[in-house]
Scaffold this motif. Structure first.
Motif, PDB file in Angstrom:
ATOM      1  N   ILE A   2       0.844  -1.201   0.000  1.00 28.10           N
ATOM      2  CA  ILE A   2       0.000   0.000   0.000  1.00 28.10           C
ATOM      3  C   ILE A   2       0.879   1.251   0.000  1.00 28.10           C
ATOM      4  N   ARG A   3       1.945   1.208   0.765  1.00 28.21           N
ATOM      5  CA  ARG A   3       2.850   2.358   0.820  1.00 28.21           C
ATOM      6  C   ARG A   3       3.499   2.594  -0.545  1.00 28.21           C
ATOM      7  N   LEU A   4       3.894   1.531  -1.225  1.00 30.76           N
ATOM      8  CA  LEU A   4       4.487   1.641  -2.549  1.00 30.76           C
ATOM      9  C   LEU A   4       3.490   2.247  -3.544  1.00 30.76           C
ATOM     10  N   THR A   5       2.258   1.798  -3.492  1.00 32.07           N
ATOM     11  CA  THR A   5       1.217   2.348  -4.364  1.00 32.07           C
ATOM     12  C   THR A   5       0.990   3.823  -4.065  1.00 32.07           C
ATOM     13  N   PHE A   6       0.969   4.184  -2.798  1.00 28.04           N
ATOM     14  CA  PHE A   6       0.778   5.575  -2.404  1.00 28.04           C
ATOM     15  C   PHE A   6       1.902   6.459  -2.946  1.00 28.04           C
ATOM     16  N   TYR A   7       3.156   6.000  -2.777  1.00 28.39           N
ATOM     17  CA  TYR A   7       4.289   6.785  -3.271  1.00 28.39           C
ATOM     18  C   TYR A   7       4.276   6.906  -4.798  1.00 28.39           C
ATOM     19  N   MET A   9       1.576   6.881  -6.761  1.00 29.61           N
ATOM     20  CA  MET A   9       0.505   7.825  -7.108  1.00 29.61           C
ATOM     21  C   MET A   9       0.924   9.263  -6.786  1.00 29.61           C
ATOM     22  N   LEU A  10       1.601   9.474  -5.669  1.00 26.95           N
ATOM     23  CA  LEU A  10       2.076  10.798  -5.294  1.00 26.95           C
ATOM     24  C   LEU A  10       3.097  11.311  -6.300  1.00 26.95           C
ATOM     25  N   THR A  11       4.008  10.434  -6.728  1.00 26.52           N
ATOM     26  CA  THR A  11       5.019  10.821  -7.717  1.00 26.52           C
ATOM     27  C   THR A  11       4.358  11.187  -9.046  1.00 26.52           C
ATOM     28  N   LEU A  12       3.416  10.393  -9.488  1.00 26.46           N
ATOM     29  CA  LEU A  12       2.707  10.699 -10.731  1.00 26.46           C
ATOM     30  C   LEU A  12       1.947  12.018 -10.632  1.00 26.46           C
ATOM     31  N   PHE A  13       1.300  12.252  -9.518  1.00 28.81           N
ATOM     32  CA  PHE A  13       0.551  13.482  -9.325  1.00 28.81           C
ATOM     33  C   PHE A  13       1.478  14.698  -9.378  1.00 28.81           C
TER      34      PHE A  13
END
Length: 166
Positions: A2-7, A9-13
C-alpha cells in the motif's frame, strides 16, 4: 504494498502537476497567434489603418447585400436493401409467453433454484403463504418465478405452488 502504491501515485501526481502545466507565456503566445491569423484572413490590412498607439478593436466589414436565405429541405433516408422485419424467433417468443400469474407456496419451505432441477444451486427460500410471480408456462413441471420484493428470479417445482386467490 500500500505504501508503494501511495508513493507511486504521489510521484505521478507531482510530475503531472509540475511538468504538465502550461506557463502564461505559452498560452498567451498561442492565443496571440490564433487571433493574429484570424484577423489577417478576416479583415484586409487596407481596411484597418490606425495612426495613434491606442489598441484597435476588431473591425468587421459590413456588406450591403443581405445574406442568402436558407431553405430547409426534408431528406428522405432510404436504407439499402429490403425493409427489416423482426426475426421469427422473436415473434414466436412474444406470442407464446403467458401473462404472469401470482401463485402461493403450499409447503413449509420451498427452495428457489438457479435452474429447473434439483441439481442446480439454491438461490433463495420461500415459506408457506409467500407469493411469487410465475413468469413461465404454469403447466410445466418446473416453473420460473420472480419474487416481487427481492427481485430474485429462480425455478421451483410447480406441484409445490397453488394459484393465489385474488
Amino acid at each position: 504494498m500500500i505504501r508503494l502504491t501511495f508513493y507511486l501515485m504521489l510521484t505521478l501526481f507531482l510530475t503531472m502537476l509540475i511538468a504538465g502545466r502550461d506557463g502564461p507565456d505559452t498560452v498567451k503566445t498561442a492565443a496571440t497567434l490564433t487571433t493574429e491569423a484570424a484577423l489577417e484572413t478576416a479583415v484586409p490590412a487596407s481596411i484597418v489603418t490606425r495612426t495613434d498607439s491606442t489598441p484597435l478593436a476588431l473591425a468587421i466589414p459590413v456588406s450591403a447585400s443581405p445574406p442568402e436565405a436558407v431553405t430547409p429541405t426534408t431528406a428522405s433516408l432510404r436504407m439499402p436493401g429490403p425493409p427489416l422485419r423482426p426475426s421469427p424467433e422473436l415473434v414466436l417468443a412474444s406470442q407464446t409467453q403467458p401473462a404472469p400469474q401470482v401463485w402461493r407456496v403450499n409447503t413449509n419451505r420451498l427452495n428457489v433454484r438457479a435452474g429447473p432441477s434439483t441439481g442446480h444451486s439454491v438461490v433463495d427460500r420461500l415459506t408457506r403463504g409467500d407469493e411469487a410471480l410465475v413468469i413461465s408456462d404454469p403447466t410445466a413441471e418446473w416453473v420460473q418465478i420472480r419474487i416481487e420484493g427481492d427481485g430474485v428470479d429462480g425455478w421451483v417445482a410447480r406441484r409445490l405452488l397453488t394459484p393465489a386467490d385474488n
